[in-house]
Design a protein around this motif. Structure first.
Motif, PDB file in Angstrom:
ATOM      1  N   PHE A 317       0.848  -1.208   0.000  1.00  0.00           N
ATOM      2  CA  PHE A 317       0.000   0.000   0.000  1.00  0.00           C
ATOM      3  C   PHE A 317       0.879   1.252   0.000  1.00  0.00           C
ATOM      4  CE2 PHE A 317      -3.287  -2.609   2.672  1.00  0.00           C
ATOM      5  CZ  PHE A 317      -3.585  -3.374   1.554  1.00  0.00           C
ATOM      6  N   LEU A 318       1.951   1.212   0.801  1.00  0.00           N
ATOM      7  CA  LEU A 318       2.832   2.385   0.870  1.00  0.00           C
ATOM      8  C   LEU A 318       3.575   2.604  -0.445  1.00  0.00           C
ATOM      9  CD1 LEU A 318       4.034   1.876   4.506  1.00  0.00           C
ATOM     10  CD2 LEU A 318       2.974   3.976   3.628  1.00  0.00           C
ATOM     11  N   LYS A 319       3.940   1.530  -1.078  1.00  0.00           N
ATOM     12  CA  LYS A 319       4.589   1.654  -2.381  1.00  0.00           C
ATOM     13  C   LYS A 319       3.675   2.409  -3.356  1.00  0.00           C
ATOM     14  CE  LYS A 319       5.974  -1.322  -6.198  1.00  0.00           C
ATOM     15  NZ  LYS A 319       6.003  -2.704  -6.673  1.00  0.00           N
ATOM     16  N   HIS A 320       2.363   2.221  -3.187  1.00  0.00           N
ATOM     17  CA  HIS A 320       1.381   2.849  -4.084  1.00  0.00           C
ATOM     18  C   HIS A 320       0.721   4.057  -3.430  1.00  0.00           C
ATOM     19  CE1 HIS A 320       1.504  -0.248  -7.211  1.00  0.00           C
ATOM     20  NE2 HIS A 320       1.619  -1.126  -6.227  1.00  0.00           N
ATOM     21  N   ARG A 321       1.402   4.697  -2.485  1.00  0.00           N
ATOM     22  CA  ARG A 321       0.690   5.741  -1.734  1.00  0.00           C
ATOM     23  C   ARG A 321       0.291   6.924  -2.606  1.00  0.00           C
ATOM     24  NH1 ARG A 321       5.882   5.762  -0.759  1.00  0.00           N
ATOM     25  NH2 ARG A 321       7.113   7.521  -0.010  1.00  0.00           N
ATOM     26  N   GLY A 322       0.891   7.055  -3.772  1.00  0.00           N
ATOM     27  CA  GLY A 322       0.456   8.118  -4.701  1.00  0.00           C
ATOM     28  C   GLY A 322      -0.885   7.797  -5.339  1.00  0.00           C
ATOM     29  N   ASP A 323      -1.256   6.554  -5.386  1.00  0.00           N
ATOM     30  CA  ASP A 323      -2.518   6.149  -6.026  1.00  0.00           C
ATOM     31  C   ASP A 323      -3.594   5.765  -5.020  1.00  0.00           C
ATOM     32  OD1 ASP A 323      -1.582   6.351  -8.704  1.00  0.00           O
ATOM     33  OD2 ASP A 323      -0.455   4.493  -8.403  1.00  0.00           O
ATOM     34  N   ILE A 324      -3.186   5.356  -3.821  1.00  0.00           N
ATOM     35  CA  ILE A 324      -4.163   4.909  -2.820  1.00  0.00           C
ATOM     36  C   ILE A 324      -4.592   6.094  -1.961  1.00  0.00           C
ATOM     37  CG2 ILE A 324      -4.443   3.511  -0.730  1.00  0.00           C
ATOM     38  CD1 ILE A 324      -2.875   1.325  -1.996  1.00  0.00           C
ATOM     39  N   SER A 325      -5.886   6.341  -1.908  1.00  0.00           N
ATOM     40  CA  SER A 325      -6.348   7.495  -1.124  1.00  0.00           C
ATOM     41  C   SER A 325      -6.857   7.100   0.265  1.00  0.00           C
ATOM     42  CB  SER A 325      -7.456   8.237  -1.881  1.00  0.00           C
ATOM     43  OG  SER A 325      -8.497   7.348  -2.203  1.00  0.00           O
ATOM     44  N   ARG A 326      -7.162   5.809   0.451  1.00  0.00           N
ATOM     45  CA  ARG A 326      -7.714   5.409   1.763  1.00  0.00           C
ATOM     46  C   ARG A 326      -7.514   3.914   1.966  1.00  0.00           C
ATOM     47  NH1 ARG A 326     -13.187   3.711   2.586  1.00  0.00           N
ATOM     48  NH2 ARG A 326     -13.691   4.555   0.544  1.00  0.00           N
ATOM     49  N   VAL A 327      -7.218   3.547   3.200  1.00  0.00           N
ATOM     50  CA  VAL A 327      -7.223   2.125   3.594  1.00  0.00           C
ATOM     51  C   VAL A 327      -8.184   2.012   4.784  1.00  0.00           C
ATOM     52  CG1 VAL A 327      -5.876   0.187   4.499  1.00  0.00           C
ATOM     53  CG2 VAL A 327      -4.836   1.747   2.817  1.00  0.00           C
ATOM     54  N   THR A 328      -9.247   1.270   4.596  1.00  0.00           N
ATOM     55  CA  THR A 328     -10.272   1.126   5.640  1.00  0.00           C
ATOM     56  C   THR A 328     -10.342  -0.324   6.112  1.00  0.00           C
ATOM     57  OG1 THR A 328     -11.628   2.987   4.882  1.00  0.00           O
ATOM     58  CG2 THR A 328     -12.781   1.232   6.059  1.00  0.00           C
ATOM     59  N   PHE A 329     -10.301  -0.496   7.430  1.00  0.00           N
ATOM     60  CA  PHE A 329     -10.447  -1.832   8.036  1.00  0.00           C
ATOM     61  C   PHE A 329     -11.938  -2.124   8.221  1.00  0.00           C
ATOM     62  CE2 PHE A 329      -6.250  -0.423   9.117  1.00  0.00           C
ATOM     63  CZ  PHE A 329      -5.471  -1.575   9.076  1.00  0.00           C
ATOM     64  N   TRP A 330     -12.315  -3.422   8.027  1.00  0.00           N
ATOM     65  CA  TRP A 330     -13.747  -3.748   8.140  1.00  0.00           C
ATOM     66  C   TRP A 330     -14.076  -4.156   9.573  1.00  0.00           C
ATOM     67  CZ3 TRP A 330     -16.888  -1.544   5.185  1.00  0.00           C
ATOM     68  CH2 TRP A 330     -18.231  -1.941   5.081  1.00  0.00           C
ATOM     69  N   GLY A 331     -14.026  -3.136  10.432  1.00  0.00           N
ATOM     70  CA  GLY A 331     -14.289  -3.356  11.846  1.00  0.00           C
ATOM     71  C   GLY A 331     -13.155  -2.773  12.666  1.00  0.00           C
ATOM     72  N   VAL A 332     -13.345  -2.762  13.984  1.00  0.00           N
ATOM     73  CA  VAL A 332     -12.346  -2.167  14.873  1.00  0.00           C
ATOM     74  C   VAL A 332     -11.606  -3.271  15.629  1.00  0.00           C
ATOM     75  CG1 VAL A 332     -11.986  -0.582  16.803  1.00  0.00           C
ATOM     76  CG2 VAL A 332     -13.735  -0.076  15.072  1.00  0.00           C
ATOM     77  N   SER A 333     -12.344  -4.046  16.436  1.00  0.00           N
ATOM     78  CA  SER A 333     -11.683  -5.108  17.203  1.00  0.00           C
ATOM     79  C   SER A 333     -12.162  -6.473  16.693  1.00  0.00           C
ATOM     80  CB  SER A 333     -12.004  -4.968  18.686  1.00  0.00           C
ATOM     81  OG  SER A 333     -13.329  -5.393  18.922  1.00  0.00           O
ATOM     82  N   ASP A 334     -11.381  -7.505  17.015  1.00  0.00           N
ATOM     83  CA  ASP A 334     -11.706  -8.856  16.536  1.00  0.00           C
ATOM     84  C   ASP A 334     -13.137  -9.280  16.886  1.00  0.00           C
ATOM     85  OD1 ASP A 334      -9.247  -9.234  15.346  1.00  0.00           O
ATOM     86  OD2 ASP A 334      -8.364 -10.235  17.099  1.00  0.00           O
ATOM     87  N   GLY A 335     -13.591  -8.852  18.036  1.00  0.00           N
ATOM     88  CA  GLY A 335     -14.943  -9.232  18.455  1.00  0.00           C
ATOM     89  C   GLY A 335     -16.031  -8.640  17.568  1.00  0.00           C
TER      90      GLY A 335
END
Ligand code: G3I
Length: 393
Positions: A317-335
């Motif tokens: 993702f960092l290698k492509h940081r010029g093209d990637i505008s957002r990284v979103t996790f699908w949830g906060v904690s494992d539960g």
């Protein structure tokens, strides 16, 4: 080591490979502030502030939110003449209070859309024009309500089948292939300044990715606005390979659209069938021996494997940081994760960066460390290099 999370200081578990060289307490949004937004999908308890441990993490760690469920058609528009914005209003208010980039998910999807949407008053399939009218009414009402407040919309979600052709959804069957462009046109008219995304899973698989590329090119050729493509990022410990992820981001970005990782998680549990990638919510398997091996906690070896997997993904993702505008996790904690119930119900899953007690996992430290390493490498004039062995994960 000590890491600041939420309002409290947490002492992370013993020294591990993934925890070395970190001296500064840092949050995810600070770590990637020069790279991309870092988001989390949030659920009802978080939206309404009932999750007293999860909310401080969201407020401290993330600068973008996505609604895990509250903007889906079945929630926001349960009956033909009834919209229900109670939860989605609270969701947008949460984001505004915290000065976050607020994402809309999702307008047109084959799933979580009530049966009545596709039927006339006699329960017979609707005709094309009537369904287009219904689609237009839904999009204008929902997007219009949050005009200027929701930054970007997953306009069409998961329209592609695994072979790259359009999925045989009710949208396609009744309206035809152009349901996709119609949805984007309505969304653009409803909020001309909103970003408009196509969102799907398993685009790392070549056939499906080629289908997505053809779809995006078609929209572009027709002059239909499309701002970005969401790679959902529901990954396994070993699949897809980092090279596949790398190539997927490159080829999508080459179309001139933003790339977003929109629903990131890493499933560490055994696959009930031959390893499969994706997030088709209709795929379900019965529980059986061996499919739920970590009910008493994740063994350290797997914890470390997960941390290395996240480090490898973030190096890409960092290698492509010029093209990637957002990284979103699908949830906060494992539960919180949907992966406790899919594709087998009732499992104990460990796909995210915070554990069931809301403590940061080695994977959290590995992700932060990937940003720190990149900054160090960039500021010393060095090329961004992938971590040794990253491709093996
Ligand atoms: O709200 C009802 C509740 O009233 C009821 O008591 C309960 C009983 O099962 O169900 C609740 O609804 C559930 C809802 O999540 C909220 O918890 C639904 O059954 C359940 O199907 C739904 O699952 C969601 C799934 O999408 C289907 O909408 C998951 O939370 C959500 O994480 C998942 O997210 C999708 C993305 O939207 C698209 N990409 C794949 C991703 C993972 O499947």
């Amino acid at each position: 080591m000590v890491v600041t999370v939420g309002t409290c200081l947490l002492v992370a578990f013993g020294s591990t490979a993934a925890e070395t060289n970190k001296s500064d307490p840092m949050t995810l949004k600070e770590a990637f502030k020069n790279d991309f937004l870092v988001g989390a999908a949030i659920n009802l308890d978080q939206i309404y502030g009932r999750d007293s441990k999860g909310v401080p993490i969201i407020e401290t760690q993330f600068n973008s939110i996505s609604p895990e469920n509250v903007l889906k058609w079945e929630v926001v528009h349960p009956k033909p003449d009834k919209f229900d914005f109670a939860a989605s209003d609270a969701y947008v208010n949460f984001g505004e209070r915290n000065h976050m980039a607020i994402i809309g998910h999702t307008l047109i999807w084959h799933s979580q859309t009530p049966a009545w949407v596709f039927e006339d008053v006699n329960g017979k399939p609707l005709d094309r024009q009537s369904l287009l009218n219904r689609m237009s009414n839904h999009i204008f009402t929902v997007v219009g309500r949050y005009k200027g407040r929701i930054k970007g919309w997953d306009v069409v979600n998961e329209a592609l089948a695994e072979d790259g052709t359009l999925r045989e959804s009710n949208w396609k069957k009744i309206i035809g292939d152009d349901f996709v462009e119609k949805a984007f046109e309505f969304a653009q008219a409803a909020d001309p300044n909103a970003e408009l995304y196509y969102n799907d899973f398993a685009l790392e698989n070549e056939a499906k990715r080629n289908g997505a590329i053809a779809l995006i090119k078609k929209l572009q050729k027709q002059g239909v606005k499309i701002t970005g493509v969401g790679l959902q990022g529901h990954y396994l410990l070993t699949e897809p390979g980092l090279k596949q992820v790398d190539e997927t981001i490159s080829t999508i970005a080459a179309l001139g659209v933003k790339v977003m990782i929109t629903e990131l998680d890493v499933n560490v549990l055994p696959s009930p069938a031959r390893a499969f990638l994706g997030a088709d919510v209709s795929q379900r398997y019965e529980a059986r021996a061996g499919l739920n091996p970590y009910t008493n906690g994740l063994p350290d070896s797997v914890q470390q494997q997960l941390a290395r997997r996240y480090a490898g993904l973030f190096s890409i993702f960092l290698k492509h940081r010029g093209d990637i505008s957002r990284v979103t996790f699908w949830g906060v904690s494992d539960g919180d994760s949907w992966l406790n119930d899919w594709p087998v119900r009732g499992r104990t899953s460990y796909p995210l960066l915070f554990d069931r007690n809301h403590a940061p996992k080695p994977a959290f430290h590995a992700v932060i460390e990937s940003a720190v390493d990149t900054q160090a490498s960039t500021s010393s004039g060095g090329e961004l290099v992938e971590k040794a062995g990253a491709h093996k994960n």
